[in-house]
Design a protein around this motif. Sequence first.
Motif, mmCIF file in Angstrom:
data_model
loop_
_atom_site.group_PDB
_atom_site.id
_atom_site.type_symbol
_atom_site.label_atom_id
_atom_site.label_comp_id
_atom_site.label_asym_id
_atom_site.label_seq_id
_atom_site.Cartn_x
_atom_site.Cartn_y
_atom_site.Cartn_z
ATOM 1 N N CYS B 246 44.405 37.616 31.854
ATOM 2 C CA CYS B 246 45.345 37.148 33.200
ATOM 3 C C CYS B 246 46.624 36.864 32.747
ATOM 4 O O CYS B 246 46.933 36.675 31.467
ATOM 5 N N GLU B 247 47.411 36.917 33.852
ATOM 6 C CA GLU B 247 48.737 36.415 33.402
ATOM 7 C C GLU B 247 48.989 35.079 34.039
ATOM 8 O O GLU B 247 48.057 34.835 34.823
ATOM 9 N N PRO B 248 49.730 34.133 33.621
ATOM 10 C CA PRO B 248 49.909 32.969 34.094
ATOM 11 C C PRO B 248 49.886 32.777 35.995
ATOM 12 O O PRO B 248 49.566 31.994 36.231
ATOM 13 N N SER B 249 50.589 33.605 36.295
ATOM 14 C CA SER B 249 50.652 33.758 37.785
ATOM 15 C C SER B 249 49.185 33.884 38.334
ATOM 16 O O SER B 249 49.149 33.598 39.642
ATOM 17 N N TRP B 353 31.977 38.987 45.539
ATOM 18 C CA TRP B 353 32.795 38.261 44.723
ATOM 19 C C TRP B 353 31.864 37.595 43.704
ATOM 20 O O TRP B 353 30.689 37.129 43.933
ATOM 21 N N ILE B 354 32.557 37.502 42.493
ATOM 22 C CA ILE B 354 31.498 36.634 41.492
ATOM 23 C C ILE B 354 32.458 35.219 41.130
ATOM 24 O O ILE B 354 33.472 35.352 40.435
ATOM 25 N N ILE B 355 31.688 34.448 41.335
ATOM 26 C CA ILE B 355 32.299 33.136 40.801
ATOM 27 C C ILE B 355 32.004 32.626 39.688
ATOM 28 O O ILE B 355 30.721 32.499 39.529
ATOM 29 N N GLU B 356 32.609 32.857 38.480
ATOM 30 C CA GLU B 356 32.272 32.500 37.143
ATOM 31 C C GLU B 356 32.565 31.113 36.793
ATOM 32 O O GLU B 356 33.632 30.785 36.506
ATOM 33 N N ASP B 357 31.584 30.161 36.681
ATOM 34 C CA ASP B 357 31.985 28.591 36.055
ATOM 35 C C ASP B 357 31.679 28.661 34.821
ATOM 36 O O ASP B 357 30.532 28.610 34.347
ATOM 37 N N ASP B 358 32.689 28.567 33.903
ATOM 38 C CA ASP B 358 32.665 28.583 32.652
ATOM 39 C C ASP B 358 32.910 27.018 31.986
ATOM 40 O O ASP B 358 33.683 26.679 31.433
ATOM 41 N N TYR B 359 32.076 25.882 32.484
ATOM 42 C CA TYR B 359 32.252 24.774 32.639
ATOM 43 C C TYR B 359 32.228 24.003 31.230
ATOM 44 O O TYR B 359 33.011 23.035 31.025
ATOM 45 N N GLN B 374 34.877 37.540 33.151
ATOM 46 C CA GLN B 374 35.992 37.685 33.659
ATOM 47 C C GLN B 374 36.748 38.814 32.684
ATOM 48 O O GLN B 374 37.268 39.919 33.317
ATOM 49 N N GLY B 375 36.496 38.655 31.435
ATOM 50 C CA GLY B 375 37.299 39.523 30.520
ATOM 51 C C GLY B 375 36.745 41.035 30.593
ATOM 52 O O GLY B 375 37.396 42.037 30.289
ATOM 53 N N ARG B 381 37.024 41.285 40.494
ATOM 54 C CA ARG B 381 35.708 40.999 41.371
ATOM 55 C C ARG B 381 35.354 39.417 40.888
ATOM 56 O O ARG B 381 34.600 38.860 41.608
ATOM 57 N N VAL B 382 35.986 38.933 39.694
ATOM 58 C CA VAL B 382 35.823 37.717 39.284
ATOM 59 C C VAL B 382 36.870 36.665 39.639
ATOM 60 O O VAL B 382 37.938 36.896 39.142
#
Lengths: 548, 548
Positions: B246-249, B353-359, B374-375, B381-382
């Motif tokens: 990802c980018e910071p934005s 949509w996939i909500i990935e919780d990497d807690y 996500q990677g 979609r993530v």
Amino acid sequence: MSECRPLFGAFRFELRRTVRHHAGKLTRRVVCHNSHFDVIRYATLNSFRMRRTPASYLPPITLQGREEIPLYQQLCDWFRRAITDGQLRPGQRVPSTRNLAAELKISRMPVLGAFEQLLAEGYLETFVGAGTCVARSIPDDTLSRPAVKARNGLQEITEKRGPRRLSRRGVALTHLATQSWLDNLGAFRVSRPALDHFPIGVWSKLVARHSRKPPKGIMAYGDAKGYLPFRAAIAEYLGAVRGVRCEPSQILVTTGSQQALQISAQVLLDPKDRIYVEEPGYPGARQAFLTVGAQLIPIRVDQDGMNVAELIGRGRHARAVYVTPSHQYPMGMAMSAARRMLLLNWAARSGAWIIEDDYDSEYRFASRPIASLQGLDTDGRVIYIGTFSKVMFPALRLGYVVVPKDLISAFSAARDAADIFSSTLYQAVLTDFIREGHFARHIRRMRMLYMERRRALIRAIHIHMGDMLEVIGAEAGMHLVALLPRATNDVAASKKAAQKGISAIPLSTCYLEPPTRGGLILGYGGANAHQIHEGIRKLRMSVFGQIA
Amino acid sequence: MSECRPLFGAFRFELRRTVRHHAGKLTRRVVCHNSHFDVIRYATLNSFRMRRTPASYLPPITLQGREEIPLYQQLCDWFRRAITDGQLRPGQRVPSTRNLAAELKISRMPVLGAFEQLLAEGYLETFVGAGTCVARSIPDDTLSRPAVKARNGLQEITEKRGPRRLSRRGVALTHLATQSWLDNLGAFRVSRPALDHFPIGVWSKLVARHSRKPPKGIMAYGDAKGYLPFRAAIAEYLGAVRGVRCEPSQILVTTGSQQALQISAQVLLDPKDRIYVEEPGYPGARQAFLTVGAQLIPIRVDQDGMNVAELIGRGRHARAVYVTPSHQYPMGMAMSAARRMLLLNWAARSGAWIIEDDYDSEYRFASRPIASLQGLDTDGRVIYIGTFSKVMFPALRLGYVVVPKDLISAFSAARDAADIFSSTLYQAVLTDFIREGHFARHIRRMRMLYMERRRALIRAIHIHMGDMLEVIGAEAGMHLVALLPRATNDVAASKKAAQKGISAIPLSTCYLEPPTRGGLILGYGGANAHQIHEGIRKLRMSVFGQIA
């Protein structure tokens, strides 16, 4: 599971596969390191006979020697991507760690590390006596191939992609997004306090006191309702200064008043429920009510605040009313006592909730602050919202909501669901700031300062723009409304001002229905006399340059 | 507007009214101090001839000489209450300031102050040559009278009161409220990090550095998306350690992961939309999805994480999926690579949509942290969610969500509507903490510590409760699940444990459908070896005391 072929045109180098039975050790290590689930998985996989896929070419691996990413991780990333992109196919054998290390001219350690990780993540499988291969459970029609092709210019794949739908709320919120072109501009930014007059020395000493040796309670998860000593201090302050009648248990600390609005909306409003709002009114509140899908019905304000008689006539199925009775946003008047009582009366009879937003009631220059609606309410109809963003500083992110006793559990559950609790450090620091008298002193000083700044702004408008702007609003708060000449587009004026570095919110953004007259909301809290005069000069230049 | 009579049985004293034309001065003062709206109001009122109400008795005024509340405010409060309670009727004359001061044996100053305030608020009216009276616009059927009667034992009035309805969401949230009886207990509190091992010296130095001379930007309103240098630091960290691309934005800073869940729910889910969740799964996420009225559909997890094949079979109209692929909450396993790809594949095709919780993916003891979903996602979609509550400390209240580029504006609008932005000080401090290497060092130290604590807990369970508890979950994170003997009620067990000061979340609270077997979720992050052994002994005593 057919034979593999090179997928890239230009290879940097190729690796021929030589199957060596080296991986037994790895398997064992993974088995004993992982949980019993992993044990089950490996046992199952070992129990049936694997069908071997013929040896094949490996796409080129490029390692960046100088980069900060460790080699094992570069290898992991490469294998993951090659597998998800379909360059390595399920069941395909991969070279032994020894061969791969030799080919890449690196030590065997990072290769062993990468394989161990990839085995743990399930990208590779390894069997005693059968070598290592790409996990055969990897789906064959991997996602990424269409993307790869699309990148090569073949666009027909994209139709197969699913839609990218947002919720109706998500779409609506995007359209309502705040005008970022107004942010971080110089003079007249609404709601910006005089940060250079904040007693930062006292404050940072208190911050240091609490952060040097914080009790564990301050670092751990806190109460969704807030830090108890802080709630007690707020209750005392509100009782003395705002005429709010409540116990600390009725106070929920929030991350600013916006969260208090959001939580109130969630607890009180179902989708399509009617909420009556002031016209013009506060856009932040509209955002919050819109987030829960409520139906917003505007009621005009006049010199006495919201026209309660009109509300009573139209508000048969009202679920709630949102008002700013102490200092109407943005127009600045206070709601008259008669209307306050009519409103409370009607709410009690009709079962509507009153959301009272007391956002900057601390600053009245002509009279003392006007007592809250909440203090007059004998039926537990009022949800009272306040914030420290304006009296202290916005980045403090502390506000509060005072709720009737029977709503405490619902509000605290909604607050918990929203973001669990507010940062405890600042709550503890602000408690001391209040208890040690700094808070009351700061408000007194700021009241004098803002009164002067308000006068400076009005004077500047009279001098530079007396013929163009008509100032309205009571002698209170940190902003005023300046009406533009009829038929002047205030959004256009605001954009022109922004180009000169002047922040001036268009009055029309506060209306749900078409406004009768445009205007600019000018904040004077964060600008000194010089900046105010300069700002008004620039405003005149930018907006009326052509006609002045 | 009939004649007035004493409303209280016992008067402390009575004041006869003598109309004196003293109030002209007051009127003038009010007129010139207030805005042009007030001018209009007074002008209007002056323009018609007032009908005088005959002089009447004033109920007793009791002033507390010793209290901290100033006299003028006590008078204001008394008049407001007397008017809203109907003890003073609209149009009723009030004594002159001079007479009232004399009767109350106080200086005339506070009386003048109070009258000025009450005139400004619209409780009193005053006319040149006609004295001061209760505003005739005050409604005659004031709210408070039923309340007064009810207090006297007449209950028939209450039927006239409107209902006290909450939203369906508000009611549901109340039922889902967290079990506060688990809070602030000793050992095994889930998600509590080892706060006594936090480098508080370094941290507080950084806090002091930023709070001593904060740039104004840090105190003012900040970007809804977060402090830019902080977002850049997060993007770098996630790229290197979690394989997030990802980018910071694309990063939005949130007040912990709960807010990220809440915002994701708001942007992506309409009421009744289907979201598929892990069973058992994280209750906090359920809370968030429930807040927007979504329909939750449970999909069982097994040793490879969520059963994606079952999801694909049932998930025809899925709008979103919520997963914890790196470390399933609460069971602890990682999702296999095959399922990850199946899931991404299906999501891209079906438009879910996939909500990935990497807690708490930072802590894996047997292998390196497992790379994020996500990677691997090439279709945007993530929605990737993370938090600093567990790696740093919960009261920091900082988390983040990484969103596909086309969702940035919707997410930032929803974040703005939720609570505008996160406190900037901690964002700036944490940026330095990361950049100066303290963060990576702290994670390394904590990984060793939690591995030891996990082992200590498993050892203690083997020694004291080996016959009763079955430990499951991978060697990762800060908690494990201990299954109870079949047919043991875990909620009852948890309550018994709480009575002994032991926090143990019942596994069944993570299920939407009836669970097959009860268990306890035991956190080991915040307890040392001694506390762990003592805790397990107490747990055995409290839960199995009768059968041990």
